[in-house]
Design an enzyme around this catalytic site. Structure first.
Site, PDB file in Angstrom:
ATOM      1  N   LYS A 114       0.789  -1.235   0.261  1.00 33.94           N
ATOM      2  CA  LYS A 114      -0.004   0.122   0.140  1.00 33.94           C
ATOM      3  C   LYS A 114       1.009   1.075  -0.352  1.00 33.94           C
ATOM      4  CE  LYS A 114      -4.672  -1.045   1.210  1.00 33.94           C
ATOM      5  NZ  LYS A 114      -5.544  -0.814   2.503  1.00 33.94           N
ATOM      6  N   LYS A 196      -4.482 -11.436  -7.145  1.00 30.55           N
ATOM      7  CA  LYS A 196      -6.046 -11.710  -5.577  1.00 30.55           C
ATOM      8  C   LYS A 196      -6.722 -10.226  -6.668  1.00 30.55           C
ATOM      9  CE  LYS A 196      -6.516  -9.206  -2.111  1.00 30.55           C
ATOM     10  NZ  LYS A 196      -6.707  -8.783  -1.007  1.00 30.55           N
ATOM     11  N   LYS A 199     -11.278  -5.946  -4.704  1.00 32.75           N
ATOM     12  CA  LYS A 199     -12.453  -4.935  -5.034  1.00 32.75           C
ATOM     13  C   LYS A 199     -12.525  -3.262  -5.242  1.00 32.75           C
ATOM     14  CE  LYS A 199     -13.735  -4.815   0.259  1.00 32.75           C
ATOM     15  NZ  LYS A 199     -13.037  -4.447   1.027  1.00 32.75           N
TER      16      LYS A 199
HETATM   17  P1  TYM Z   1     -10.537  -6.578   3.265  1.00 34.40           P
HETATM   18  O1  TYM Z   1     -12.030  -5.609   3.464  1.00 34.40           O
HETATM   19  O2  TYM Z   1      -9.801  -6.385   2.307  1.00 34.40           O
HETATM   20  O3  TYM Z   1     -11.681  -8.041   2.847  1.00 34.40           O
HETATM   21  C1  TYM Z   1     -12.604  -8.275   3.426  1.00 34.40           C
HETATM   22  C2  TYM Z   1     -12.247 -10.175   3.608  1.00 34.40           C
HETATM   23  O4  TYM Z   1     -12.430 -10.232   2.517  1.00 34.40           O
HETATM   24  C3  TYM Z   1     -11.184 -11.621   1.950  1.00 34.40           C
HETATM   25  N1  TYM Z   1     -10.257 -11.259   1.155  1.00 34.40           N
HETATM   26  C4  TYM Z   1     -10.786 -12.554  -0.043  1.00 34.40           C
HETATM   27  N2  TYM Z   1     -10.795 -13.877  -0.242  1.00 34.40           N
HETATM   28  C5  TYM Z   1     -10.598 -14.552  -0.938  1.00 34.40           C
HETATM   29  N3  TYM Z   1     -10.085 -14.222  -2.114  1.00 34.40           N
HETATM   30  C6  TYM Z   1      -9.624 -12.917  -2.140  1.00 34.40           C
HETATM   31  N4  TYM Z   1      -9.538 -12.743  -4.029  1.00 34.40           N
HETATM   32  C7  TYM Z   1     -10.329 -12.361  -1.505  1.00 34.40           C
HETATM   33  N5  TYM Z   1     -10.162 -10.508  -1.140  1.00 34.40           N
HETATM   34  C8  TYM Z   1     -10.074 -10.277  -0.058  1.00 34.40           C
HETATM   35  C9  TYM Z   1     -10.058 -10.773   3.084  1.00 34.40           C
HETATM   36  O5  TYM Z   1      -8.663 -11.663   3.701  1.00 34.40           O
HETATM   37  C10 TYM Z   1     -11.207 -10.352   4.526  1.00 34.40           C
HETATM   38  O6  TYM Z   1     -11.303 -10.920   5.297  1.00 34.40           O
HETATM   39  N6  TYM Z   1      -8.391  -5.823   7.186  1.00 34.40           N
HETATM   40  C11 TYM Z   1      -9.624  -6.101   6.518  1.00 34.40           C
HETATM   41  C12 TYM Z   1     -10.434  -5.890   7.746  1.00 34.40           C
HETATM   42  C13 TYM Z   1     -10.470  -6.041   9.207  1.00 34.40           C
HETATM   43  C14 TYM Z   1     -10.770  -6.301   9.578  1.00 34.40           C
HETATM   44  C15 TYM Z   1     -10.888  -6.768  11.206  1.00 34.40           C
HETATM   45  C16 TYM Z   1     -10.999  -8.642   9.348  1.00 34.40           C
HETATM   46  C17 TYM Z   1      -9.915  -4.754   9.596  1.00 34.40           C
HETATM   47  N7  TYM Z   1     -10.559  -5.117  10.986  1.00 34.40           N
HETATM   48  C18 TYM Z   1     -10.765  -7.388  12.350  1.00 34.40           C
HETATM   49  C19 TYM Z   1     -11.074  -9.436  10.414  1.00 34.40           C
HETATM   50  C20 TYM Z   1     -11.151  -9.098  11.719  1.00 34.40           C
HETATM   51  C21 TYM Z   1      -9.290  -5.556   5.435  1.00 34.40           C
HETATM   52  O7  TYM Z   1      -9.110  -5.425   4.464  1.00 34.40           O
HETATM   53  O8  TYM Z   1     -10.309  -7.001   4.184  1.00 34.40           O
END
Ligand code: TYM
Length: 335
Positions: A114, A196, A199
Site C-alpha cells: 500500500k 488476487k 475490490k
Molecule cells: P478486506 O476488506 O480487504 O477483505 C474482506 C475479507 O475478504 C477476504 N478477501 C478475500 N478472500 C479470498 N479471495 C480474495 N480475493 C479476497 N479478497 C479479500 C479478506 O481476507 C477479508 O477476510 N483488514 C481487513 C478488514 C478488517 C478485519 C478486521 C478483518 C479490519 N479489521 C478484524 C477481520 C478482523 C481487510 O482489509 O479486509
C-alpha cells in the site's frame, strides 16, 4: 448470549464487495455462525487510510451493510455494526500503539504494497492499520477470526500484541485464532489469474460483485483469462482454470475432484458458462434481498444503531479493564 466463543470479522467499504470476499470470508462466516457469538463490522475507519469521496463513501458503507444482511448474516443472532460508531476502537488503538513496534509494522506485506501504491499519501494510518485491526478483534475477546489468506499476517500481529500485553499485565485479552476456509481463501482476478481478486481493481472485468446483474456476470466469466489447452484440470500451471474450479466448487458445494470428472472434456466455453450460471444462481437471492433492503434505509440505520449499542457495551468492558491494568485513573462519576 456470550456463552458461545466469539467470532469477529470485518470488511472495508471500498470498491465493490466481490465474490472473492464472499468465498474467502462471508460464506465461511455463514457456515460457522451457529457455533459462535458472531460480530461483524463494516470497518469504515480502516478504509480512510486512502482518500474517500465523502458522499460516495457514506452511501457505499450503507450499501455494504445491506449486502452483509442480504448474504444471510442475521442481525438478530449476531452483531452487525459500523466500526466508526464504536469509539472504543480508536481508543484501544492508541493504547495498543504504545505496545506495538515500528519494526513489526513496517514488515507487514500489505503496508509495503500500500505504501508503494499511495506514495503521494503515505499517512501514518497506513502503517498503523494492523494495530486498529488488532483493537477490533481484542476489544471483543474474539477467539476466532475468519478471513482470507491476505489477512493472516495481520492476525499473527494481533496475537503477538495481545500476548505481549497479557505477559506484562496478566490475562487481559483472548488470543484469537485465524480461521481460513479449506479452499477459496484466495480467489484470483478473472483477468490475471496470478493476482488476487481485489475490490478496487481498476479493470472492471477482473472482479465480480455479489450484487452484479446476471448478464454482466455471464459476460465476465466468458472473458475470463484461462490457457491454450482445452482440458479442465486443477493444476498449478493452469491458474485460470483452477481458480474457476474453486469458484464453482464454492458456489455448488461439489468437490473439485467431482467437478474435474464432470467437466474434464466439456470444453472451456461450456465450463465457463456453467461457472457463471452457478454464481448467478447462488447470488440471485442475495441481489434480490439487497434491492429490497436498500429501499428501507430507515430499517438499516435502526439495526445499525442497535448493533453499535450492543458492540459498544462489550467493547467498553474490555477497554475499562485495559485502562485499569495500565494505571489510568477511573473517571469519577459526578453524582
Ligand atoms: P478486506 O476488506 O480487504 O477483505 C474482506 C475479507 O475478504 C477476504 N478477501 C478475500 N478472500 C479470498 N479471495 C480474495 N480475493 C479476497 N479478497 C479479500 C479478506 O481476507 C477479508 O477476510 N483488514 C481487513 C478488514 C478488517 C478485519 C478486521 C478483518 C479490519 N479489521 C478484524 C477481520 C478482523 C481487510 O482489509 O479486509
Amino acid at each position: 448470549m456470550e456463552k458461545k466463543p466469539v467470532l469477529y470479522s470485518g470488511i472495508q467499504p471500498t470498491g465493490i464487495l466481490t465474490i472473492g470476499n464472499f468465498i474467502g470470508a462471508i460464506n465461511n462466516w455463514l457456515k460457522i455462525q451457529e457455533d459462535y457469538f458472531s460480530i461483524y463490522s463494516i470497518v469504515d475507519l480502516h478504509a480512510i487510510t486512502v482518500r474517500q469521496d465523502p458522499i460516495e463513501y457514506r452511501s457505499r458503507a450503507l450499501s455494504f451493510y445491506a449486502q452483509y444482511i442480504a448474504c444471510g448474516l442475521d442481525p438478530e443472532k449476531s452483531i452487525l455494526y459500523f466500526q466508526s460508531h464504536v469509539h472504543q476502537h480508536a481508543e484501544l488503538t492508541w493504547i495498543l500503539n504504545c505496545y506495538s513496534y515500528l519494526g513489526e509494522l513496517r514488515r507487514m506485506t500489505q503496508y509495503k504494497e500500500k505504501s508503494k501504491k499511495n506514495a503521494d499519501n503515505l499517512n501514518v494510518g497506513l502503517l498503523d492499520y494492523p494495530v486498529l485491526m488488532a483493537a477490533d478483534i481484542l476489544l471483543y475477546q474474539a477467539s476466532v477470526v475468519p478471513v482470507g489468506i491476505d489477512q493472516k499476517q495481520h492476525l499473527e500481529l494481533a496475537r503477538d500484541i495481545a500476548d505481549r500485553f497479557n505477559n506484562i499485565y496478566g490475562q487481559t485479552f483472548t488470543i484469537p485464532e485465524v480461521y481460513l476456509g479449506k479452499q477459496g481463501n484466495k480467489i484470483f482476478s478473472l483477468q490475471d489469474p496470478f493476482a488476487k481478486m481485489s475490490k478496487s481493481d481498476p479493470n472492471p472485468d477482473a472482479a465480480v460483485s455479489i450484487i452484479e446483474s446476471p448478464d454482466s456476470i455471464a459476460r465476465k466469466f466468458k472473458r475470463a483469462v484461462t490457457d491454450s489447452e482445452s482440458v479442465v484440470e486443477y493444476r498449478e500451471d493452469k491458474p485460470g482454470i483452477s481458480n474457476l474450479l474453486v469458484i464453482l466448487s464454492s458456489m455448488t458445494d461439489k468437490s473439485i475432484d467431482t467437478l474435474v470428472k464432470e467437466y474434464h472434456d466439456a470444453g472451456y466455453k461450456k465450463f465457463k458458462e456453467d461457472v457463471a450460471e452457478a454464481v448467478i444462481e447462488k447470488l440471485r437471492p442475495v441481489r434480490e434481498d439487497y434491492e429490497r433492503l436498500m429501499k428501507d434505509k430507515a430499517y438499516l440505520l435502526n439495526i445499525a444503531g442497535q448493533g453499535a449499542s450492543r458492540a459498544a457495551a462489550l467493547a467498553e468492558r474490555t477497554l475499562a479493564k485495559v485502562k485499569k491494568k495500565i494505571g489510568l485513573i477511573e473517571r469519577p462519576s459526578l453524582n
